[in-house]
Design an enzyme around this catalytic site. Structure first.
Site, PDB file in Angstrom:
ATOM      1  CB  SER A 123      -7.573  71.171  39.223  1.00  0.00           C
ATOM      2  OG  SER A 123      -8.825  71.124  38.552  1.00  0.00           O
ATOM      3  CG  HIS A 144      -3.652  72.662  41.444  1.00  0.00           C
ATOM      4  ND1 HIS A 144      -3.781  71.392  41.942  1.00  0.00           N
ATOM      5  CD2 HIS A 144      -4.921  73.158  41.350  1.00  0.00           C
ATOM      6  CE1 HIS A 144      -5.055  71.119  42.150  1.00  0.00           C
ATOM      7  NE2 HIS A 144      -5.764  72.181  41.803  1.00  0.00           N
ATOM      8  CD  GLU A 156      -0.889  69.226  43.221  1.00  0.00           C
ATOM      9  OE1 GLU A 156      -0.774  68.040  43.537  1.00  0.00           O
ATOM     10  OE2 GLU A 156      -1.761  69.641  42.422  1.00  0.00           O
ATOM     11  CG  ASN A 194      -7.050  66.288  41.772  1.00  0.00           C
ATOM     12  OD1 ASN A 194      -7.726  65.992  42.748  1.00  0.00           O
ATOM     13  ND2 ASN A 194      -7.057  67.504  41.252  1.00  0.00           N
TER      14      ASN A 194
END
Length: 504
Positions: A123, A144, A156, A194
């Site tokens: 991540s 991900h 992802e 993120n």
């Protein structure tokens, strides 16, 4: 390019929470699954834990007993890495340390076939760096998943610098065949979610550090006015303050300490104190048995004004005019090209948050941006010490007459929701301009990955093309550190739209 055939074995290396979740997803989709962990006995324990979860799915009528039994028959704990030799895909979910992952994939490359896809569930680390030492980095990519992997739909699919298009496409289609919603993105710090989510936490912490509002009030405004599922303080308590701060630091360092991603000193102190959130019994909030949850600041009842004068259409807050009339308050309208304010009977002004502060103007109260003013149950107001009590009381009474709780916060530019949304929109435009992902995939990722009520581009279209740019430009003038400087992509977006509308 099609998804992997269901007869193709899939391996998961690393049997913690994420590894078990990913293995369960592949297993329920119909693949034979091999579980491997370097610690003896851990793969067997993980297989037993997955089996217990399958039992619970049967109890909840989400899986038939026959499907459970077939899935269990396809699940194999591997005693050695050599047992992964015939796998078509290996997903790694081990410790978030670059050297550990690099060594693991180097060993895997000597075991699996040349056409086996290799994927990391990292991540925070660079996909390119993890696969950089491989003989064939073209088959290496990021997959991900979000925790818990069996429940959350987003994946992802991250292409490193050397990832082949065919590898990324096959992984994408495989994730979709597993019932997930994949989004494609380039290998950038934080990937999509993120990276673009950082302002949600950062701006809430900044308002707190400025002593403009307490955590309970900020969280309430983000939820009840902004439409977010959770506030930043309660969400980071749920995630774990150490985990959330670690991701923030990783993104910040990876962007060469870009000021836009600067971590919070207040959060650092919280982590240093051991108050890591729910798992520790205390974070921003106290989770001890019997502890009272602090209430957000809510203003006392005030009399609404008999009338207001609207200068212009109020921009993103235009719906307020109809709501005010429906509440029995007279609205007088004056023609203003760019007006976004209401004049109160006292002579004071009520202005939609625009990146400026009340102290700069005579008798101004700002009100925060709402996702939907009709559905919002709370609105934040900000005023300076020089704002007249009569103006603040009229502004408070006006929103209370519309059925809203009112939270009065300190005089911070951009308030809470407005500055947060503007920065999210800016980072999203910047990401598209730099080839990270498409607008559609970014909107999908932010809605599914962190439950945002709207994707950044959906929000941008609703607010108007120049809104986020103007607010951030005002904020940048008041804080020239660079944190709020609008990106070139957002500038181009606002300017090009203005040109189409005939603005010089």
């Amino acid at each position: 390019m099609t998804a992997l055939d269901l007869s193709s074995p899939v391996a998961v290396v690393g049997t913690g929470t994420m590894g078990q979740g990913i293995a369960q997803v592949a297993l329920v989709a119909g693949h034979p699954v091999r579980l491997y962990d370097a610690l003896p006995g851990r793969a067997r324990e993980a297989a037993d834990a997955i089996g217990a979860r399958l039992d619970r799915l049967v109890e909840k009528d989400r899986l038939s007993a026959a499907e459970r039994d077939a899935a269990r028959a396809r699940l194999t704990p591997a005693a050695s890495m050599a047992e992964l030799a015939d796998c078509a895909l290996v997903v790694e979910a081990v410790l978030e340390r670059l050297e550990v992952k690099q060594q693991l994939f180097g060993e895997l490359e000597d075991v699996v076939s040349e056409d086996c896809l290799l994927a990391t569930n990292t991540s925070s680390l660079s996909v390119t760096a993890i696969g950089g030492a491989l003989r064939n980095p073209g088959r290496f990519l990021g997959l991900h998943f979000f925790n818990p992997a069996p429940l959350l739909p987003l994946v992802e699919v991250v292409s490193g610098f050397a990832t082949d298009v065919t590898s990324a496409t096959r992984a994408y289609e495989t994730a979709r065949a597993w019932g997930k919603t994949p989004v494609a993105c380039a290998d950038t710090p934080g990937f999509i979610v993120n990276r673009i989510a950082r302002p949600f936490y950062a701006e809430a912490f900044a308002v707190y550090e400025a002593q403009a509002a307490d955590p309970a009030t900020i969280d309430a405004v983000l939820r009840e006015c902004g439409g977010f599922r959770m506030g930043a303080f309660e969400l980071t308590d749920l995630i774990g303050q150490d985990v959330n701060e670690s991701v923030t630091h990783s993104v910040w360092r990876s962007f060469f300490q870009d000021v836009r991603f600067t971590p919070s000193l207040a959060q650092r102190r919280l982590v240093e104190s051991g108050r890591l959130g729910r798992k520790a019994g205390h974070g921003w909030y106290d989770y001890a048995e019997g502890a009272e949850r602090p209430e957000p600041h809510t203003a006392e009842k005030r009399q609404p004004p008999a009338h207001v004068t609207a200068e212009g259409g109020l921009g993103p807050a235009a719906e307020l005019l109809a709501m005010i009339r429906e509440a029995g308050i007279q609205v007088r309208e004056e023609d203003e090209d760019h007006g976004t304010r209401l004049v109160l009977p006292s002579g004071g002004q009520l202005v939609l948050a625009d990146g400026q502060t009340s102290v700069e103007f005579r008798d101004v109260v700002y009100f925060d941006l709402a996702l939907d003013y009709r559905r919002a149950t709370r609105v934040a107001l900000s005023a300076s010490k020089d704002t007249s009590p009569a103006t603040l009381a009229e502004a408070t009474g006006l929103f209370q007459a519309l059925g809203k709780d009112v939270s009065v916060i300190g005089d911070v530019p951009g308030m809470i929701v407005a500055r947060t949304v503007a920065r999210i929109v800016d980072l999203a435009h910047d990401a598209v301009a730099k080839g990270v992902a498409t607008e559609e995939d970014i909107d999908t990722a932010m809605r599914l990955g962190v439950n945002y009520p709207l994707g950044p581009f959906e929000w941008s279209r609703r607010l108007g093309h120049g809104w986020a740019y103007d607010l951030l430009d005002d904020l940048h003038l008041r804080d020239p550190s660079g944190r709020y400087a609008p990106s070139l992509a957002l500038y181009r977006h606002a300017y090009a739209t203005d040109k189409r509308e005939g603005t010089p």
